[in-house]
Scaffold this motif. Structure first.
Motif, PDB file in Angstrom:
ATOM      1  N   TYR A 176      -7.077 -26.955  14.808  1.00  0.00           N
ATOM      2  CA  TYR A 176      -5.767 -27.300  14.263  1.00  0.00           C
ATOM      3  C   TYR A 176      -5.554 -26.577  12.949  1.00  0.00           C
ATOM      4  O   TYR A 176      -6.379 -25.793  12.514  1.00  0.00           O
ATOM      5  CB  TYR A 176      -5.639 -28.826  14.081  1.00  0.00           C
TER       6      TYR A 176
ATOM      7  N   GLU B   7       5.093 -31.530   9.936  1.00  0.00           N
ATOM      8  CA  GLU B   7       5.913 -30.313  10.025  1.00  0.00           C
ATOM      9  C   GLU B   7       6.655 -30.041   8.731  1.00  0.00           C
ATOM     10  O   GLU B   7       6.768 -28.922   8.304  1.00  0.00           O
ATOM     11  CB  GLU B   7       6.917 -30.447  11.185  1.00  0.00           C
TER      12      GLU B   7
ATOM     13  N   CYS C 297      -2.664 -30.900   9.626  1.00  0.00           N
ATOM     14  CA  CYS C 297      -3.003 -31.972  10.564  1.00  0.00           C
ATOM     15  C   CYS C 297      -3.858 -33.044   9.895  1.00  0.00           C
ATOM     16  O   CYS C 297      -4.662 -32.756   9.018  1.00  0.00           O
ATOM     17  CB  CYS C 297      -3.748 -31.414  11.766  1.00  0.00           C
TER      18      CYS C 297
ATOM     19  N   ARG D 283       0.513 -34.046  13.092  1.00  0.00           N
ATOM     20  CA  ARG D 283       0.827 -32.786  12.426  1.00  0.00           C
ATOM     21  C   ARG D 283       2.063 -33.019  11.565  1.00  0.00           C
ATOM     22  O   ARG D 283       3.085 -33.493  12.045  1.00  0.00           O
ATOM     23  CB  ARG D 283       1.092 -31.689  13.450  1.00  0.00           C
TER      24      ARG D 283
END
Length: 162
Positions: A121, A140, A125, A138
């Protein structure tokens, strides 16, 4: 505490000796019960007021150091009614040691999931682990909320932001 665990440490008794000698029984039971050359008072509380250093333990023998002199511990005091004197006086040190040990165990346990996140990842994350579940989230897009404490929601002063 077992005397073997106290070798090299200063120890103190936490309870009276359980051993009963004939001269400690009621006088009405015997005509003459006190052996020649023994004291009249009971010393069941011996080693409860002053700590001694436990030097060595081998089978049923214990070597102690009391007032700078080494000697064998009387057999009636060889039991589990002993405590580490330093830990008894400073229990916060023991709690601190436990917390440090727990933190080290936690760091060791967290290392595999940190490696997994780094390999599979990106840095945005987060892993959330519970007793029966693990989730990876996650982020964003994110912006810290200005002037609000992340713990309680109260307003914070300008220099405390971040």
């Amino acid at each position: 505490m077992n005397l073997r665990d106290l070798v090299g440490k200063t120890a103190i008794r936490t309870a009276k000796s359980d051993v009963v000698f004939p001269w400690e029984l009621p006088q009405s039971l015997f005509v003459q019960v006190k052996p020649y050359g023994t004291s009249c008072h009971s010393d069941k509380e011996k080693y409860m007021n002053h700590p001694v250093k436990i030097i060595a333990v081998k089978e049923e023998q214990v070597v102690i150091e009391e007032h700078g002199e080494r000697k064998l511990l009387e057999r009636r005091f060889i039991d589990n009614h002993w405590a580490d004197y330093d830990k008894f006086l400073h229990p916060e040190e023991e709690e601190k040691e436990k917390a440090e040990k727990l933190m080290k165990e936690f760091e060791v346990a967290a290392e595999p999931i940190k490696r997994f996140l780094a390999e599979h990842y990106d840095p945005m994350c987060t892993a959330v682990i519970s007793m029966d579940n693990i989730q990876i989230f996650r982020g964003e897009l994110g912006e810290p909320i200005q002037n609000i404490c992340c713990r309680c929601g109260a307003e914070v002063e300008e220099e405390m932001k971040g």
